[in-house]
Write a protein that holds these residues in place. Structure first.
Motif, PDB file in Angstrom:
ATOM      1  N   LEU A 159      82.626  63.631 -23.568  1.00  0.00           N
ATOM      2  CA  LEU A 159      83.465  64.402 -24.493  1.00  0.00           C
ATOM      3  C   LEU A 159      84.466  65.202 -23.665  1.00  0.00           C
ATOM      4  O   LEU A 159      84.074  66.102 -22.905  1.00  0.00           O
ATOM      5  CB  LEU A 159      82.612  65.347 -25.339  1.00  0.00           C
ATOM      6  CG  LEU A 159      81.598  64.694 -26.281  1.00  0.00           C
ATOM      7  CD1 LEU A 159      80.876  65.744 -27.091  1.00  0.00           C
ATOM      8  CD2 LEU A 159      82.287  63.689 -27.201  1.00  0.00           C
ATOM      9  N   PRO A 160      85.753  64.877 -23.778  1.00  0.00           N
ATOM     10  CA  PRO A 160      86.743  65.584 -22.939  1.00  0.00           C
ATOM     11  C   PRO A 160      86.994  66.989 -23.465  1.00  0.00           C
ATOM     12  O   PRO A 160      86.982  67.234 -24.674  1.00  0.00           O
ATOM     13  CB  PRO A 160      87.988  64.710 -23.063  1.00  0.00           C
ATOM     14  CG  PRO A 160      87.856  64.057 -24.400  1.00  0.00           C
ATOM     15  CD  PRO A 160      86.378  63.854 -24.626  1.00  0.00           C
ATOM     16  N   CYS A 161      87.225  67.900 -22.530  1.00  0.00           N
ATOM     17  CA  CYS A 161      87.569  69.277 -22.896  1.00  0.00           C
ATOM     18  C   CYS A 161      89.066  69.517 -22.703  1.00  0.00           C
ATOM     19  O   CYS A 161      89.764  69.932 -23.590  1.00  0.00           O
ATOM     20  CB  CYS A 161      86.757  70.271 -22.060  1.00  0.00           C
ATOM     21  SG  CYS A 161      87.113  72.001 -22.461  1.00  0.00           S
ATOM     22  N   ARG A 162      89.584  69.231 -21.527  1.00  0.00           N
ATOM     23  CA  ARG A 162      90.998  69.375 -21.176  1.00  0.00           C
ATOM     24  C   ARG A 162      91.545  70.732 -21.625  1.00  0.00           C
ATOM     25  O   ARG A 162      92.405  70.828 -22.504  1.00  0.00           O
ATOM     26  CB  ARG A 162      91.823  68.238 -21.759  1.00  0.00           C
ATOM     27  CG  ARG A 162      91.527  66.886 -21.152  1.00  0.00           C
ATOM     28  CD  ARG A 162      92.568  65.856 -21.533  1.00  0.00           C
ATOM     29  NE  ARG A 162      92.449  65.454 -22.929  1.00  0.00           N
ATOM     30  CZ  ARG A 162      91.680  64.452 -23.352  1.00  0.00           C
ATOM     31  NH1 ARG A 162      90.965  63.756 -22.489  1.00  0.00           N
ATOM     32  NH2 ARG A 162      91.621  64.140 -24.633  1.00  0.00           N
ATOM     33  N   PRO A 163      91.030  71.836 -21.031  1.00  0.00           N
ATOM     34  CA  PRO A 163      91.462  73.180 -21.451  1.00  0.00           C
ATOM     35  C   PRO A 163      92.907  73.432 -21.043  1.00  0.00           C
ATOM     36  O   PRO A 163      93.434  72.793 -20.140  1.00  0.00           O
ATOM     37  CB  PRO A 163      90.503  74.100 -20.704  1.00  0.00           C
ATOM     38  CG  PRO A 163      90.132  73.328 -19.481  1.00  0.00           C
ATOM     39  CD  PRO A 163      90.079  71.890 -19.913  1.00  0.00           C
ATOM     40  N   PRO A 164      93.572  74.370 -21.723  1.00  0.00           N
ATOM     41  CA  PRO A 164      94.939  74.722 -21.318  1.00  0.00           C
ATOM     42  C   PRO A 164      94.933  75.386 -19.945  1.00  0.00           C
ATOM     43  O   PRO A 164      93.971  76.060 -19.566  1.00  0.00           O
ATOM     44  CB  PRO A 164      95.393  75.702 -22.403  1.00  0.00           C
ATOM     45  CG  PRO A 164      94.124  76.261 -22.958  1.00  0.00           C
ATOM     46  CD  PRO A 164      93.101  75.173 -22.865  1.00  0.00           C
ATOM     47  N   LEU A 165      96.015  75.170 -19.202  1.00  0.00           N
ATOM     48  CA  LEU A 165      96.128  75.748 -17.872  1.00  0.00           C
ATOM     49  C   LEU A 165      96.418  77.235 -18.006  1.00  0.00           C
ATOM     50  O   LEU A 165      97.406  77.639 -18.614  1.00  0.00           O
ATOM     51  CB  LEU A 165      97.240  75.064 -17.079  1.00  0.00           C
ATOM     52  CG  LEU A 165      97.016  73.573 -16.776  1.00  0.00           C
ATOM     53  CD1 LEU A 165      98.205  72.998 -16.036  1.00  0.00           C
ATOM     54  CD2 LEU A 165      95.738  73.383 -15.958  1.00  0.00           C
TER      55      LEU A 165
END
Length: 1198
Positions: A159-165
């Protein structure tokens, strides 16, 4: 006698390493006292990478010390930052710290950049690091449409999270809609990148609320990703679904998911690379999928993982090594394994290094004419480049200094002068960072001062080290001497040790060490001394120790602990059980030196320790209590071992021998080790020294020996209960003699008289002699002369005097040890001088130039070098305050002051003179022997100066409109007083000052009355005296005139007057009559409709409110327009701007969440502060104020 020890290197026993490290820290902490002139030193600054909160004011720190106090300036992005042109930027007084007020207006992004602070005074300039200021950022999650995920039981899933930078990067965690942390295990875990990994899924993993949260700590906000829906279908469910969609003629069946060997979900491939910086935490990650769930193992190829620095996280899927160094570079292999197979991945780790200090430059204090150096050594990977700056300017373009020479990472100074003072910066940089260090060179001529408090009392236990402090400062560096007693009893070098920081160490303090010790610091500019006192106390000893006991259950046991201590110290005895407190049980009784345990239980077994404490020392003794069941069988005897016996020496060589022995009975406790000691019957008979230790399983030892020692050995056995008695000594063994290995140390050549040369050294001890007949060959040669080396062999002494030498001539000296076997190696040559004599000639042509009322400049002609007859220390000015015409008659009763000017100076300044005074002075030349004759006295007068403040100012006799001032003249008029100036002004009740009145008063007055003042008024007075030179310091006072009693007496309370009471009664009666008339008129007349009556007497709570009346407004439900309108509570009101304030009873998580304001955005993300003030802003019309905040639930898990 005296002990005079210059700082030197000594070979010390290993047991004193900790003590020496402590003293070295004290030495490195020595600083220039702040009352002396010194360049600036940066004491506090913001971090290099400074991330700020954009919601708060920006504070960039820069603090420095120096004398004079430094001024501060800033650069931003390499150019001057003019803070006066920006109204939002302020600098704190006496500080370089910047405060940027962005809370009132402005944006944090406007002030991003690289800042550098400079602290400057007349001695140099120090600079801060480059401070990179960046506001923290917590951006929103990008909007995305997440499709539900459906997969079979046993499949892997990511499950990808890919949080904002963000800045700094957020902390990632996974939760559900109820704000509960999702459970993790070897099968399900979160990766370093924030993704959630499933090695294989199970039906219980089905849920619709897999939510990834990003927490931004710096701004105290949380962002949430849209929920992810996951459905895991079992084989039976899948078959039912397939059958429902196929015709009767087709046949299909889903098979159970088969077990499979591991494969890596991350990282990809067979190999990968990882680069980390020295000192950081190295994190390596391997996450595998498979069925059954794989287990992860880690190894390092061609090496082992470092102990104490290696940690496993995330169910061993993450390997962490803290404080990583270059030695940790290499190939690391992670292995994923289950029942069906194994797979491995190799991570090649390279450790780079930002610059780090090997030797940072240290502040350097030199006197004029001295030499010194600054060293800057750093390492890194790649190797850092070293560059120097002077006062913040690259040294290549800095003003030239003839005393300075640059040699790579070293700056060498020779023959420095006062103008050589500066602050130097060393910059070590490579591609991964930089180091910046400030170090000043301060050229001072300062007589010694002792910083340790006078009459300090030291109390030490006998036979322990005693450390007597003598912190000092001076330039040039003073020499330290210690005396004992009023008459200065002798302190022998082999008993006392003087450390470089002035501390006197008595390695083994005895009772006769008690007394008064005097520390004397000397340099060519003067001398300072300080007395301290030492008391030696008797050690605390346990003379009767508790003994091992074996008792039957239910009986009573007693432990005895008799203690002897110094009667001047307070003794405290504490009992412990298994190193903890005694149980709080009435069965345990402590009485003086006994511990009694009644009705013993099995749980009472253990170790009982008696701890005896005083303010200076602590001793303890333990005994074990064993609890047994009642039995007639006698308990075994446990004791320390019996002594070893039958010692034998074999394999006797010049420098080694083998010792063997037979162990004694271990008394039911195994022997853990043997201790071997030796005695030197030739040099130290009766004194036993530690030789070595061997394990308890060994009964022989190979011993290393020294030449010319008559050895005897003994052995002691040790078990868990203690040490045995020593064995009988072995036979004696005398080793062969050999020539000395070393020469005497601390060789010096100093003359005690003008015609001699005294050569001294530290003799060798008995072990160092290596043979009989120890002597010394003393050799000397006049430097630059035509003579040959002269030599003499002397006995085992420490001094030889060469007579008949010329006055103050340099000599080359060497001292070589020898014995009956031969000579020691060739000794080093040291430089010495024959004795000095007093200078013969006084300085001539003494001139005095009065600069101002407190400062004069003196000039003189130097004396010929040949007449100095010694080391030129400088010139000394004696000056004193004298009465006109009585210069010679009263000289004996005049206090003289002395100023010494170092080196060959021919002029100097006399500061601190008293204005309007008559002075006299003379000048003398100084060498190492003393002073020469004085020059003829020169007299001069100082002009008038401004006076000090009046000694006192009092306000007396206050009246209605006058005040009387009385004062005492200034204690230091510094001239002839011409007049006094009095200024005063009234102060009102709000502490505002009124107009200022200026009044001149004759100098012969000490009392003055001010008239025509306002009554009951506070006045502030400013008073100072004046001479022809100007106005002096002022003294202030406040006073109040008295109240006008006559006017106060006229202000009578009218409420007590009879006419007023009568008037009020008449008014009340008139109002009552009017009310009765109105009531009668209202009730007159005929009937009227019931509807009008109801309207006239309607309940105010259900009356409609007038639209044109702004006092009341219509209250509407916040839920739906379809609901009935609910009236406001009786007496409730809304503001005139028609806004509705939130009721205190509003049911919102905001009210319970520590004052958090938060809301969910359109994309479902949540933003809220963790802490801060709870604010309820008014909402327009009937709109809802804000949604309930879930931040409380967040805080309980994050």
């Amino acid at each position: 006698m005296q002990l005079k020890i210059m700082p030197k290197k000594k070979r010390l026993p290993a047991g004193r390493v900790a003590l020496i490290l402590f003293l070295c820290q004290m030495i490195s902490a020595l600083e220039v006292p702040l009352d002396l002139v010194q360049p600036p030193t940066i004491t506090q600054q913001s971090p290099k990478d400074y991330i700020i909160d954009p919601r708060e004011n920006i504070v960039i720190q820069c603090e420095a010390k120096g004398k004079p106090p430094p001024s501060f300036s800033w650069t931003r992005n390499g150019t001057h930052f003019d803070i006066d042109k920006d109204p939002l930027v302020t600098m704190q007084p006496g500080s370089g710290t910047l405060t940027i007020n962005i809370m009132s207006e402005g944006k944090a992004e406007t002030y991003e950049g690289v800042y550098q602070c400079t602290a400057r005074n007349e001695r140099g300039a120090a600079i801060s690091n480059n401070i990179v200021v960046r506001p923290s950022r917590s951006p929103l999650w990008t909007k995305e449409k997440l499709e539900p995920i459906t997969l079979r039981n046993g499949q892997s899933l990511v499950l990808p999270c890919r949080p904002p930078l963000g800045l700094p990067p957020p902390i990632i965690f996974w939760m559900d809609n109820s704000f509960q942390r999702l459970p993790q295990s070897e099968r399900v875990s979160q990766g370093l990148n924030g993704d959630l990994y499933f090695s294989n899924v199970l039906p219980e993993d089905t849920r619709e609320d897999y939510i990834c949260y990003a927490r931004f700590n710096h701004t105290q906000t949380i962002q949430q990703k849209q929920p992810i829906s996951v459905k895991v279908i079992s084989v039976d469910e899948l078959n039912d679904t397939i059958a429902a969609n196929l015709s009767d003629t087709e046949f299909y069946s889903a098979k159970p998911n088969r077990e499979r060997p591991p494969t890596f979900l991350t990282p990809e491939g067979n190999t990968s690379n990882k680069e980390e910086l020295r000192g950081n935490v190295l994190s390596l990650e391997c996450i595998a999928e498979g069925l059954p769930t794989p287990v992860i193992y880690w190894i390092k190829e061609d090496g082992t993982l470092p102990t104490n620095r290696t940690f496993y996280r995330n169910f061993k899927k993450t390997l962490q090594i803290i404080q990583v160094s270059e030695a940790d570079s290499g190939n690391y292999q992670c292995i994923a394994k289950n029942a069906l197979g194994a797979i491995h991945h190799t991570i090649s780790v390279t450790v780079k290094a930002a610059p780090y200090w090997i030797l940072a430059p240290q502040n350097l204090v030199l006197s004029p004419g001295e030499d010194g150096s600054l060293i800057c050594r750093a390492n890194g990977n790649p190797k850092p480049r070293i560059s120097w700056l002077s006062n913040g300017v690259p040294i290549e373009i800095a003003p030239d200094d003839p005393s300075r020479k640059i040699d790579g990472d070293t700056i060498i100074f020779s023959n420095v002068q006062e103008r050589s003072s500066a602050v130097y910066q060393c910059n070590a940089s490579n591609e991964y960072g930089y180091l910046l260090a400030n170090a000043f060179v301060n050229v001072l001529a300062e007589p010694p001062r002792i910083l340790t408090s006078a009459n300090t009392l030291y109390q030490v236990i006998a036979n322990r080290p005693a450390l007597l402090d003598c912190a000092f400062f001076g330039s040039p560096l003073p020499t330290i001497e210690w005396f004992k007693g009023a008459k200065g009893s002798a302190l022998r070098d082999d008993i006392y040790v003087l450390h470089e920081n002035g501390t006197l160490e008595i390695p083994v303090a005895q009772k006769d060490s008690t007394g008064t010790y005097t520390c004397v610091a000397r340099n060519k500019l003067g001398m300072a001394k300080n007395e301290v006192h030492l008391e030696i106390k008797d050690p605390t000893r346990i003379i009767k120790q508790p003994e091992y006991a074996v008792v039957q259950r239910g009986s009573t046991v007693s432990f005895e602990c008799k203690v002897k201590h110094d009667h001047t110290l307070t003794l405290t005895i504490t009992w412990l059980k298994d190193n903890g407190e005694l149980p709080s049980d009435g069965r345990f009784t402590v009485d003086k030196d006994h511990l009694e345990v009644a009705d013993v239980r099995d749980s009472d077994g253990g170790a009982y320790t008696c701890v005896a404490n005083t303010t200076l020392d602590m001793v303890s003794a333990s005994a074990v209590l064993s609890v047994v069941a009642p039995t007639p069988t006698p308990a075994p005897i446990y004791d320390v071992p019996n002594p070893p016996f039958d010692l034998e020496l074999t394999d006797q060589l010049d420098k080694s021998v083998q010792l063997s022995w037979t162990p004694g009975d271990d008394n039911n406790s195994p022997i853990t080790k043997f201790i071997i000691e030796y005695e030197d019957a030739m040099h130290e008979a009766g004194l036993w020294h530690h030789q070595t230790e061997v394990p308890g399983t060994q009964t022989t030892a190979q011993l290393k020996l020294s030449p010319y020692v008559n050895y005897s050995f003994r052995v002691m056995a040790v078990n868990s209960l203690g040490r045995s008695l020593p064995s009988e000594p072995s036979e004696q063994y005398l080793t062969k003699a050999a020539e000395p290995d070393t020469n005497p140390t601390a060789v010096e050549g100093l003359g005690s008289e003008p015609d001699n040369l005294v050569i001294t050294w530290k003799p060798l001890n008995g072990f160092e002699s290596n043979g009989p007949g120890l002597q010394y060959k003393v050799s000397w040669l006049q430097k630059d002369g035509d003579d040959e080396w002269a030599s003499v062999v002397v006995a085992n002494v420490s001094k030889y005097i060469v007579s008949g030498t010329p006055t103050f001539v340099p000599y080359l000296i060497k001292v070589q040890a020898l014995n009956d076997v031969g000579f020691a190696p060739e000794p080093a040559v040291v430089m010495g001088h024959s004795g000095e004599d007093l200078p013969m000639v006084a300085p001539g042509n003494v001139r005095v130039n009065v600069v101002n009322s407190t400062l004069a400049e003196v000039h003189w002609d130097p004396v010929p070098l040949k007449s100095i007859r010694g080391h030129l220390q400088g010139y000394r000015i004696y000056y004193w305050k004298a009465q006109e015409g009585s210069l010679k008659r009263n000289r004996r009763h005049i206090e003289k002051k002395i100023l010494t000017f170092q080196g060959s100076k021919t002029h100097g300044m006399l500061p601190g003179l008293e204005p309007f005074s008559h002075y006299a002075l003379n000048v003398r030349v100084v060498n190492g022997k003393g002073e020469g004759p004085a020059s003829p006295d020169r007299v001069f007068n100082t002009p008038e100066g401004v006076p000090s403040a009046p000694s006192s100012l009092k306000i007396v006799n206050p009246t209605l409109d006058s005040l009387t001032l009385e004062w005492d003249p200034p204690s230091r008029p510094n001239g002839i007083l011409t007049e006094y100036t009095l200024k005063y002004q009234p102060i009102n009740s709000t502490h505002e000052l009124g107009p200022l009145v200026d009044l001149k008063i004759p100098a012969n007055k000490t009392r003055w009355t001010l008239k025509n003042l306002n009554f009951s008024t506070r006045y502030k007075f400013y008073f100072y005296a004046q001479t022809a030179a100007g106005s002096g310091s002022q003294i202030t006072e406040e006073a109040v005139t008295t109240v006008d009693e006559a006017m106060a007496s006229r202000q009578v309370d009218i409420a007590t007057q009879g006419w007023f009471i009568g008037l009020m009664c008449a008014v009340a009666l008139l109002i009552l009559i009017l009310l009765i008339v109105c009531f009668i008129r209202r009730n007159k007349g005929g009937k009227y409709p019931v509807k009008e009556k109801e309207d006239a007497h309607a309940d105010p709570e259900i009356q409609p409110m007038k639209e044109d009346d702004g006092t009341f407004g219509e209250y509407r439900s916040l839920e739906s327009d379809a609901e009935d309108h609910k009236p406001l509570k009786k007496g409730s009101r809304t503001p005139s701007d028609r806004t509705v304030k939130k009721e205190d009873s509003d049911d919102s998580l905001v009210d319970y969440g520590e004052g958090v304001n938060g809301q969910f955005n359109e994309d479902g993300s949540f933003i809220g502060q963790y802490s801060g003030k709870k604010e309820k802003e008014p909402a327009e019309g009937n709109e809802s104020s804000e949604a309930p905040s879930p931040v409380n639930a967040m805080n309980s898990f994050v």
